[in-house]
Design a protein around this motif. Structure first.
Motif, PDB file in Angstrom:
ATOM      1  N   ALA A  72     -36.400  21.112 149.537  1.00 53.03           N
ATOM      2  CA  ALA A  72     -37.155  22.463 149.136  1.00 53.03           C
ATOM      3  C   ALA A  72     -38.169  22.875 150.333  1.00 53.03           C
ATOM      4  O   ALA A  72     -38.212  23.869 150.765  1.00 53.03           O
ATOM      5  N   ARG A  73     -38.989  21.808 150.739  1.00 55.68           N
ATOM      6  CA  ARG A  73     -39.703  22.164 151.814  1.00 55.68           C
ATOM      7  C   ARG A  73     -39.005  22.541 153.134  1.00 55.68           C
ATOM      8  O   ARG A  73     -39.507  23.521 153.825  1.00 55.68           O
ATOM      9  N   ASP A  74     -38.010  21.791 153.410  1.00 58.18           N
ATOM     10  CA  ASP A  74     -37.022  22.184 154.556  1.00 58.18           C
ATOM     11  C   ASP A  74     -36.541  23.138 154.432  1.00 58.18           C
ATOM     12  O   ASP A  74     -36.724  24.267 155.562  1.00 58.18           O
ATOM     13  N   ARG A  75     -35.965  23.910 153.486  1.00 55.79           N
ATOM     14  CA  ARG A  75     -35.493  25.222 153.053  1.00 55.79           C
ATOM     15  C   ARG A  75     -36.599  26.430 153.297  1.00 55.79           C
ATOM     16  O   ARG A  75     -36.205  27.339 153.911  1.00 55.79           O
ATOM     17  N   ALA A  76     -37.891  26.266 152.739  1.00 55.83           N
ATOM     18  CA  ALA A  76     -38.614  27.002 152.969  1.00 55.83           C
ATOM     19  C   ALA A  76     -39.384  27.226 154.396  1.00 55.83           C
ATOM     20  O   ALA A  76     -39.394  28.525 154.810  1.00 55.83           O
ATOM     21  N   GLU A  77     -39.332  26.233 154.963  1.00 56.75           N
ATOM     22  CA  GLU A  77     -39.727  26.192 156.319  1.00 56.75           C
ATOM     23  C   GLU A  77     -38.503  26.974 157.460  1.00 56.75           C
ATOM     24  O   GLU A  77     -38.899  27.697 158.046  1.00 56.75           O
ATOM     25  N   GLN A  78     -37.312  26.637 157.125  1.00 56.56           N
ATOM     26  CA  GLN A  78     -36.304  27.219 157.801  1.00 56.56           C
ATOM     27  C   GLN A  78     -36.185  28.581 157.443  1.00 56.56           C
ATOM     28  O   GLN A  78     -36.080  29.445 158.369  1.00 56.56           O
ATOM     29  N   ALA A  79     -36.494  29.114 156.187  1.00 55.00           N
ATOM     30  CA  ALA A  79     -36.453  30.520 155.814  1.00 55.00           C
ATOM     31  C   ALA A  79     -37.801  31.360 156.585  1.00 55.00           C
ATOM     32  O   ALA A  79     -37.434  32.413 156.911  1.00 55.00           O
ATOM     33  N   ALA A  80     -38.761  30.629 156.770  1.00 59.78           N
ATOM     34  CA  ALA A  80     -39.869  31.240 157.455  1.00 59.78           C
ATOM     35  C   ALA A  80     -39.971  31.141 159.118  1.00 59.78           C
ATOM     36  O   ALA A  80     -40.447  31.526 159.782  1.00 59.78           O
TER      37      ALA A  80
END
Length: 353
Positions: free
Chosen positions: A235-243
């Motif tokens: 989830a952290r990686d997805r949030a960072e990738q989305a940003a």
């Protein structure tokens, strides 16, 4: 910056793909000869450590348990080994005297629920805030021996699940890949609403392991805790990738751990960028964007934070502490400490002890 992270640079030349994970909290000139006696490689997770503290372990069904009250500690320790898979350890330790403490590691992945006093001793990017207990971290481990200080008056309470690579290899493909990715990155402290749930899952695994639960029940408990940890990382990686910040966030995490692992060494900014396989300009820009401060400022804060910890060790001189945090001269250290804290290290120590 002029090519050096000033007097406050730090990081030795480690493998660029795997910065140091278990570097000493206080680099010392000798290494403990303690080694695990058991043939199980998981014994390195506990055996040399409890011997140093004078905690004898005795067999209790499928577990090992120890209780001690001596001049160093009051301690309760329990261990459950699942050979070839993982070790689950739980300990409550009240430290009575400052202890120079050695740990003998093994290669694997660790999940831990920790009291606040334990977190600074872990090879993770240090969080901004600590709770009294229930701090959750994950990190990859290597097989080297390291050293830190256990300070008198601290509560070294921790519950940990330590997994061998061979067991991780038997997981499903998605779990296996994510677990290996965690092992190859800087250790993390969990934040957010999901942290209490993972804390409970780690403790549940320890409870299953410590009460003589069947091997299958213990494995299921560990799998549940691991699934929560993997989900948090994903989830952290997805949030960072989305940003659009994932690459720079990961770079900054690796830079922080490389610095924190090597506070006694000097390193130019160019060398730090080289070890992290990036450019000086990209490292500086990423650090500023992610943290709001420059690399040099972070190093200064990290050094002074470590110095404050070491100043609580009455047997260490100011000169010794200065060298441990990267200042060859005690006078330079005193100036930097006073600039940061508003008073010199000797005055700060008098107020702290």
């Amino acid at each position: 910056m002029d090519g050096k992270v000033t007097q406050d640079a730090s990081a030795s030349r480690k493998s660029p793909e795997r910065p140091a994970r278990h570097a000493p909290q206080a680099a010392l000139p000798h290494v403990s000869p303690l080694l695990p006696r058991m043939r199980d490689p998981l014994a390195a997770a506990f055996e040399p450590q409890v011997e140093q503290l004078g905690v004898p372990l005795v067999r209790d069904g499928d577990a090992l348990r120890g209780v001690a009250s001596n001049e160093l500690v009051d301690a309760e320790v329990s261990v459950r080994l699942v050979g070839g898979c993982f070790a689950i350890t739980s300990h409550r330790i009240r430290v009575k005297h400052d202890v120079r403490f050695y740990e003998q590691g093994f290669r694997g992945l660790c999940m831990s629920s920790l009291a606040a006093d334990c977190v600074p001793l872990c090879p993770v990017v240090q969080p901004d805030r600590l709770k009294e207990r229930g701090n959750v971290v994950t990190f990859g481990m290597e097989g080297e021996q390291t050293c830190c200080w256990l300070r008198a008056g601290t509560a070294q309470d921790a519950t940990s699940v330590m997994m061998l690579p061979g067991w991780i290899s038997g997981l499903g493909e998605r779990e296996r890949l994510e677990a290996r990715k965690i092992m190859g990155e800087a250790g993390s402290a969990f934040e957010g609403d999901g942290t209490p749930r993972l804390d409970r899952a780690i403790r549940a695994a320890a409870l299953a392991g410590g009460t003589g639960g069947t091997g299958e029940a213990v494995v299921r408990s560990v799998r549940r805790a691991l699934a929560l940890a993997l989900a948090w990382h994903e989830a952290r990686d997805r949030a960072e990738q989305a940003a659009g910040t994932h690459a720079q966030a990961r770079l900054v995490r690796e830079a922080k751990r490389l610095v924190e692992n090597n506070l006694s060494d000097e390193l130019t900014l160019d060398e730090l960028a080289h070890d992290l396989l990036t450019s000086r300009s990209r490292l500086c820009a990423a650090f500023q964007q992610e943290t709001g401060m420059g690399v040099g400022a972070f190093v200064r804060h990290a050094r002074i934070r470590r110095a404050r910890e070491l100043l609580g060790i009455g047997s260490l001189s100011i000169a010794e502490i200065a060298r441990e945090v990267g200042y060859p001269r005690a006078s330079s250290f005193s100036v930097a400490f006073k600039r940061e804290m508003g008073m010199g290290p000797s005055a700060w120590r008098e107020g702290a002890l």
